[in-house]
Design an enzyme around this catalytic site. Structure first.
Site, PDB file in Angstrom:
ATOM      1  CG  ASN A  37       1.899   1.585  -5.254  1.00  0.00           C
ATOM      2  OD1 ASN A  37       2.807   1.386  -4.448  1.00  0.00           O
ATOM      3  ND2 ASN A  37       1.415   0.635  -6.031  1.00  0.00           N
ATOM      4  CD  GLU A  44       2.958 -13.154  15.771  1.00  0.00           C
ATOM      5  OE1 GLU A  44       2.981 -11.976  16.173  1.00  0.00           O
ATOM      6  OE2 GLU A  44       2.500 -14.099  16.440  1.00  0.00           O
ATOM      7  NE  ARG A  84      -4.599   6.626  -7.098  1.00  0.00           N
ATOM      8  CZ  ARG A  84      -4.439   6.388  -5.796  1.00  0.00           C
ATOM      9  NH1 ARG A  84      -4.284   7.395  -4.956  1.00  0.00           N
ATOM     10  NH2 ARG A  84      -4.444   5.164  -5.335  1.00  0.00           N
ATOM     11  CD1 TRP A 114       7.298   6.734  -2.651  1.00  0.00           C
ATOM     12  CD2 TRP A 114       6.873   6.876  -4.862  1.00  0.00           C
ATOM     13  NE1 TRP A 114       8.504   6.731  -3.305  1.00  0.00           N
ATOM     14  CE2 TRP A 114       8.281   6.826  -4.665  1.00  0.00           C
ATOM     15  CE3 TRP A 114       6.380   6.956  -6.157  1.00  0.00           C
ATOM     16  CZ2 TRP A 114       9.189   6.853  -5.726  1.00  0.00           C
ATOM     17  CZ3 TRP A 114       7.276   6.994  -7.221  1.00  0.00           C
ATOM     18  CH2 TRP A 114       8.667   6.946  -6.995  1.00  0.00           C
ATOM     19  CG  ASP A 131      -2.088   0.913   1.104  1.00  0.00           C
ATOM     20  OD1 ASP A 131      -2.335   1.432  -0.008  1.00  0.00           O
ATOM     21  OD2 ASP A 131      -2.773   1.129   2.122  1.00  0.00           O
ATOM     22  CG  HIS A 175      -0.424   2.175  -9.351  1.00  0.00           C
ATOM     23  ND1 HIS A 175      -0.598   1.782  -8.044  1.00  0.00           N
ATOM     24  CD2 HIS A 175      -1.547   2.875  -9.682  1.00  0.00           C
ATOM     25  CE1 HIS A 175      -1.781   2.217  -7.604  1.00  0.00           C
ATOM     26  NE2 HIS A 175      -2.366   2.896  -8.576  1.00  0.00           N
ATOM     27  CG  ASN A 218      -8.010  -1.976  -5.028  1.00  0.00           C
ATOM     28  OD1 ASN A 218      -7.054  -2.727  -4.838  1.00  0.00           O
ATOM     29  ND2 ASN A 218      -8.286  -0.985  -4.197  1.00  0.00           N
ATOM     30  NE  ARG A 262      -2.830  -1.424   4.530  1.00  0.00           N
ATOM     31  CZ  ARG A 262      -4.105  -1.484   4.172  1.00  0.00           C
ATOM     32  NH1 ARG A 262      -4.889  -2.356   4.759  1.00  0.00           N
ATOM     33  NH2 ARG A 262      -4.590  -0.672   3.256  1.00  0.00           N
TER      34      ARG A 262
END
Ligand code: IPE
Ligand code: IPE
Ligand code: MG
Length: 242
Positions: free
Chosen positions: A14, A199, A25, A17, A12, A29, A60, A180
């Site tokens: 992208n 975990e 966007r 960033w 997660d 990606h 999505n 994540r």
């Protein structure tokens, strides 16, 4: 550093960033795909047995059409380019999710990659595409209900392992570690049934910036976890010094 047998990642950040760099966007990606390459190679080198990447969720599909098409194109290009790497590293490719919803050309590409890597004996790389855990569980329930309705099994014969076998992940062990990126602390409909004892590791790093060092940090943190599976420390003590 302790290597998980099955690592699952929610890739997660992208979009954020790209925004930080005042770019569209899709720029994020594209960089995210580079991270996928890096992480796949490093996990294979470290002998992770199963790597499962959340690449496109069921939810999505609600994103703008241009973003969805850009993601589909990146996926196709990735598969085309990475086949060689998968073959040379003996990586076995696999997909989970409602792939019927994907464009035919993408589906063909996926089937072809699965076929061409099926005899590989190294890491199993699974992409979660058009994947939603509730959707997966719903589809599994329908399959089981059909068997009951047909009189093939009785309702009382339904067990946890039967449910496991009807999920898209039937051939995968449960994830040992979930990473994540991007600072969000939620599961976003990923492997809900399968992660009962996984975990969880959250990092603020955005996916395009995630590198070997960040991966090793996660493995070190995983090595410090005490997995009890509902038992006491004393009962599990034999397992802690692996
Ligand atoms: C993850 O990055 C990639 C996909 C969901 C396909 P995002 O696109 O969700 O990036 P953010 O969360 O908007 O930063
Ligand atoms: C989860 O990321 C799905 C993938 C990484 C493919 P999202 O960016 O879609 O999740 P939310 O919307 O922030 O929960
Ligand atoms: Mg996101």
């Amino acid at each position: 550093m302790r290597i998980p047998r099955h690592l699952a990642i929610i890739m997660d950040g992208n979009g954020r960033w790209a925004r930080q760099k005042s770019q569209p966007r899709v720029f994020g990606h594209r960089q995210g795909v580079e991270t996928v390459r890096r992480v796949v190679e490093e996990c294979s080198r470290l002998e992770v047995e199963y790597l499962t990447l959340y690449a496109f969720s069921y939810e999505n599909w609600g994103r703008p059409d241009e973003e969805i098409s850009a993601l589909m194109e990146l996926l196709t290009a990735y598969l085309k380019k990475e086949l060689e790497t998968m073959l040379s590293n003996s990586i076995r490719f696999n997909v989970i999710g409602d792939i019927e919803r994907l464009p035919t050309s993408v589906r063909r590409m996926l089937t072809d990659t699965i076929k061409r890597t099926e005899r590989n004996s190294g890491m199993t790389l699974t992409l979660a595409l058009s994947y939603g855990s509730r959707d997966e569980i719903t589809r599994a329930m329908r399959k089981i209900a059909r068997r009951v309705a047909d009189g093939e099994i009785s309702a009382d014969a339904i067990t946890e392992s039967m449910i496991d076998e009807h999920l898209d992940t039937a051939m995968l062990p449960e994830p040992d570690l979930l990473i994540r990126t991007s600072g969000e602390m939620r599961i976003s409909n990923f492997l809900l049934w399968q992660m009962a004892y996984t975990e969880l590791y959250f990092t603020h790093t955005l996916w395009p910036d995630f590198d070997h060092q960040h991966l090793h940090d996660a493995f070190r943190a995983f090595g410090r976890r005490r997995r009890r599976f509902g038992l006491t420390d004393e009962q599990r003590s034999g397992d802690f010094d692996e």
